[in-house]
Design an enzyme around this catalytic site. Structure first.
Site, short mmCIF file in Angstrom:
data_model
loop_
_atom_site.label_atom_id
_atom_site.label_comp_id
_atom_site.label_asym_id
_atom_site.label_seq_id
_atom_site.Cartn_x
_atom_site.Cartn_y
_atom_site.Cartn_z
N ASN A 155 1.47 -1.63 16.75
CA ASN A 155 1.10 -0.22 16.64
C ASN A 155 2.19 0.52 15.88
O ASN A 155 3.21 0.90 16.44
CB ASN A 155 0.91 0.38 18.03
CG ASN A 155 0.36 1.80 17.98
OD1 ASN A 155 0.18 2.37 16.90
ND2 ASN A 155 0.07 2.36 19.13
N ASN A 201 -2.81 7.78 15.21
CA ASN A 201 -4.24 7.44 15.06
C ASN A 201 -4.78 6.65 16.25
O ASN A 201 -5.89 6.12 16.19
CB ASN A 201 -4.47 6.65 13.75
CG ASN A 201 -3.75 5.31 13.73
OD1 ASN A 201 -3.43 4.74 14.77
ND2 ASN A 201 -3.50 4.80 12.53
N ASP A 202 -4.02 6.58 17.33
CA ASP A 202 -4.45 5.79 18.49
C ASP A 202 -5.78 6.28 19.06
O ASP A 202 -6.60 5.48 19.51
CB ASP A 202 -3.39 5.83 19.59
CG ASP A 202 -2.18 4.97 19.26
OD1 ASP A 202 -2.19 4.33 18.19
OD2 ASP A 202 -1.22 4.96 20.06
N GLY A 237 -4.06 0.06 20.52
CA GLY A 237 -3.43 0.91 19.52
C GLY A 237 -2.90 0.24 18.28
O GLY A 237 -2.38 0.91 17.38
N ASP A 253 -2.69 -1.34 14.57
CA ASP A 253 -3.33 -0.78 13.39
C ASP A 253 -2.95 -1.55 12.12
O ASP A 253 -2.14 -2.49 12.16
CB ASP A 253 -2.99 0.71 13.25
CG ASP A 253 -1.51 1.00 13.44
OD1 ASP A 253 -0.67 0.22 12.94
OD2 ASP A 253 -1.18 2.01 14.11
N ASP A 308 -18.95 -14.19 10.16
CA ASP A 308 -19.14 -14.42 11.59
C ASP A 308 -20.49 -15.07 11.88
O ASP A 308 -21.47 -14.87 11.15
CB ASP A 308 -19.04 -13.05 12.30
CG ASP A 308 -19.00 -13.16 13.79
OD1 ASP A 308 -18.14 -13.87 14.32
OD2 ASP A 308 -19.85 -12.51 14.46
N GLU A 340 -18.56 -19.39 10.20
CA GLU A 340 -18.30 -19.85 11.56
C GLU A 340 -19.53 -20.58 12.11
O GLU A 340 -20.58 -19.98 12.31
CB GLU A 340 -17.98 -18.66 12.48
CG GLU A 340 -17.72 -19.09 13.92
CD GLU A 340 -17.81 -17.94 14.90
OE1 GLU A 340 -17.13 -17.99 15.94
OE2 GLU A 340 -18.58 -16.99 14.64
#
Length: 644
Positions: free
Chosen positions: A152, A157-158, A178, A180, A357, A386
């Protein structure tokens, strides 16, 4: 009267100049003003000079379905306009001529009442030729990161009050912590120094869900970075900083499903935009676990000659969870949307690859078209899909070049090696016998006869969905080193999960996603342990960190490991020898499970041609001649090289 005449004169001149500017704007590459009134136009911009000159715009605005669009820009023409079931959408097919110049132009919409509204669109010049988009390959080593749990760097920007989840709680494994994009940027040197060449963050696009979406796989906006991870500029900065360090960025994309709070779920354009749509719309006010129809997860229906249509549909159409609508790629507008979105991100970030994905869950013909469209535009690019299966037949089916009996051609360069991952873990853990232990590694690698190009497959030992390596080997450091060093010697593209280098674990509750995705020590304020600097890190963890660093930095410059011939010998007496050779370099990997000293007769390996040559241990630096015998005094792994 004079003031009135003067005002009239000024207004007349202004009107004349404005009309002149509008008229002349048709003859230049950029309009002078930007009128953006529409709720959405996606892709948000495009580029010139693609092989495929077509572009389909999704336009979203109240009652836009009744409007007629018009474009006056050299080289750009409207080929067809499609209305949707919802009156609030238009899909506009454009052609962008090869001679089109970059610039801005207005799309003018004329409504039934003759009112006009304009939206300015931009065509950009591509920053580099398509051939310069070089994907990941067997010379790379990939570092997988869950961004929310890594570092973090920007606490401002949390929390975003504009989004539905507005809490941070590092004590809860399923809430946001948190981490980033700037946190990754700040530690690129750490990742590079370890010897990694490529970074793969799990998705960082907006997941505006009420809870539990820190992982990024419930996307609610395919063109927006989640503000809790940072900004688009931060994402671009990450790509650029990696590039400056000679590294690549892989983007984790999701074509199978979105998040339930995606903006289009409030106003679906067609009746078949998502699978089981009517069921969802009939129960929208009380949508829950009991309302949804879930995937049966019978992925073998993609290959099974005998599979029922019901089972096939159950795999592809069912939802993963009730909060992730299953996208219908058989809808041609959805299909084009997904393809264009992938290309948009490749150009925007200068990507070095895509990880897709849940590859066997979308419509498989679409997936072939999706991969084909990307690889046609970027012939040197890489995509990994995947396929979470331990059967090599199923994994190999999806790789480009596979000789499938049903004629399926995937256009997919790389798949994920779940079969070999399991073979390594099982083989390292098991007691030695005729059919258990190291023979699992030996026979697992022997399955390469089936794969089209084994060196293009991505091998791993743990990731964001699977239990940590250290937990899998019962917190045995020697076994962890055996597994990791072997993986890094294989004819594969290796991927490691963040923290594996410091023996992070989920032993308290194996398989728990919150534990698997534990915060990286030192990435958050007030952390008492800092694995980036070594502060407070225990000696076994520091030793493992150094072990990984030595192997990866050797591997980075080893042509034998990147492209060499592979020879391995069936395990005997609790030992297993594997050789990688090219030109004047031979790398030897030895696993020894014996707890007491053992002498190995090296004449068995004479075909490799090492007798009388000097070799060096890449971990200890010890050098010696390869003779007729070798004494192994303790269990573990040894890596030798002829490159001194």
């Amino acid at each position: 009267m004079k003031p009135i005449r003067f005002i009239f004169f000024i207004v007349s001149i202004t009107f004349w100049l404005s009309c002149d500017n509008i008229a002349s704007s048709k003859n230049v590459s950029e309009v002078s003003v930007s009128n953006i009134f529409l709720e959405r136009v996606e892709p948000t911009n495009w580029w010139i000079d693609f092989k495929d000159t077509s572009l389909q715009l999704l336009v979203k605005e109240k009652n836009i379905g009744s409007a007629i669009p018009n474009i006056s820009y050299a080289g750009v023409s409207i080929k067809k306009v499609h209305k949707a079931k919802s009156p609030n959408y238009l899909f506009i097919d454009l052609n962008i001529d090869k001679n089109t110049k970059p610039g801005k132009f207005d799309i003018v919409f004329t409504f039934d009442d003759e009112t006009k509204k304009a939206h300015t669109y931009e065509l950009k010049e591509r920053l580099k030729p398509a051939d310069d988009y070089i994907g990941f390959n067997s010379s790379d080593a990939i570092y997988l990161i869950t961004p929310d749990r890594f570092s973090n760097a920007d606490e401002s920007n949390d929390i975003s009050k504009k989004l539905k989840e507005t809490t941070i709680d590092r004590t809860d494994g399923y809430k946001r912590h948190g981490g980033d994009l700037q946190g990754i940027i700040n530690h690129i040197n750490y990742i590079s120094d370890l010897g990694f060449t490529t970074v793969w963050p799990t998705p960082v696009l907006t997941n505006d869900m009420k809870n539990g979406s820190y992982h990024g796989y419930a996307i609610t906006d395919y063109y927006q970075v989640d503000p809790r991870f940072g900004t688009m500029d931060d994402y671009k900065k990450l790509a650029n900083e990696l590039s400056k360090n000679g590294m690549k960025l892989i983007m984790d994309q999701v074509a199978n499903h979105c998040g339930l709070e995606h903006w289009w779920m409030k106003d679906l354009p067609f009746k078949d935009w998502v699978n089981y749509q009517k069921q969802y719309e009939d129960n929208i006010k009380d949508w829950n676990l009991k309302s949804a129809t879930f995937s049966n997860h019978r992925r073998t229906t993609n290959q099974d000659f005998y599979a029922s249509d019901t089972d096939r549909q159950g795999n592809t159409d069912g939802w993963f969870v009730e909060s992730m609508p299953d996208l219908n790629q058989r809808n041609p507008f959805m299909a084009q949307y997904i393809i264009q979105n992938s290309i948009w991100w490749i150009e925007t970030l200068g990507l070095g690859g895509i990880r897709q994905d849940t590859y066997p869950y979308p419509d498989k013909d679409f997936m072939a078209n999706w991969a084909g469209a990307i690889m046609s535009e970027y012939p040197n690019f890489s995509i990994v899909g995947e396929e979470w299966s331990y059967n090599p037949l199923l994994v190999g089916y999806w790789q480009k070049g596979a000789k499938n009996k049903d004629g399926y051609k995937s256009n997919l360069k790389s798949t994920m090696d779940f079969p070999m991952q399991k073979a390594i873990i099982d083989g390292i853990n098991e007691e030695e016998s005729w059919d258990k232990g190291l023979v699992k590694l030996y026979e697992g690698l022997a399955n390469d006869f089936y794969y089209a190009t084994p060196k293009d497959i991505m091998i791993f030992l743990d990731n964001h969905d699977k239990s940590r390596l250290f937990t899998e080997v019962k917190e045995d450091v020697i076994k962890a080193k055996m597994a990791l060093s072997y993986m890094l010697m294989l004819p594969r593209i290796p991927q490691m999960y963040y923290g594996t280098e410091i023996l992070m674990d989920d032993t308290v509750n194996p398989g728990d996603h919150g534990l698997i995705r534990t915060d990286f020590p030192g990435g958050f304020k007030y952390d008492k342990i800092n694995a980036f600097t070594g502060k407070g890190v225990s000696e076994p963890k520091k030793e493992m960190q150094l072990f990984v660093k030595k192997i990866l930095n050797y591997r980075k410059n080893s042509i034998a490991i990147h492209e060499g011939k592979t020879i391995h010998f069936a395990p005997v007496n609790g030992t297993y020898f594997l050789f990688r050779s090219k030109d004047n370099e031979t790398v030897v990997h030895i696993i020894n499970k014996n707890q007491t000293p053992i002498t190995i007769d090296l004449k068995r390996f004479k075909e490799v041609g090492l007798k009388g040559k000097k070799v060096k241990n890449i971990i200890t630096g010890e050098e010696f001649l390869w003779k007729n015998e070798m004494n192994l005094t303790k269990n573990g792994s040894i890596i030798l090289t002829t490159k001194l």
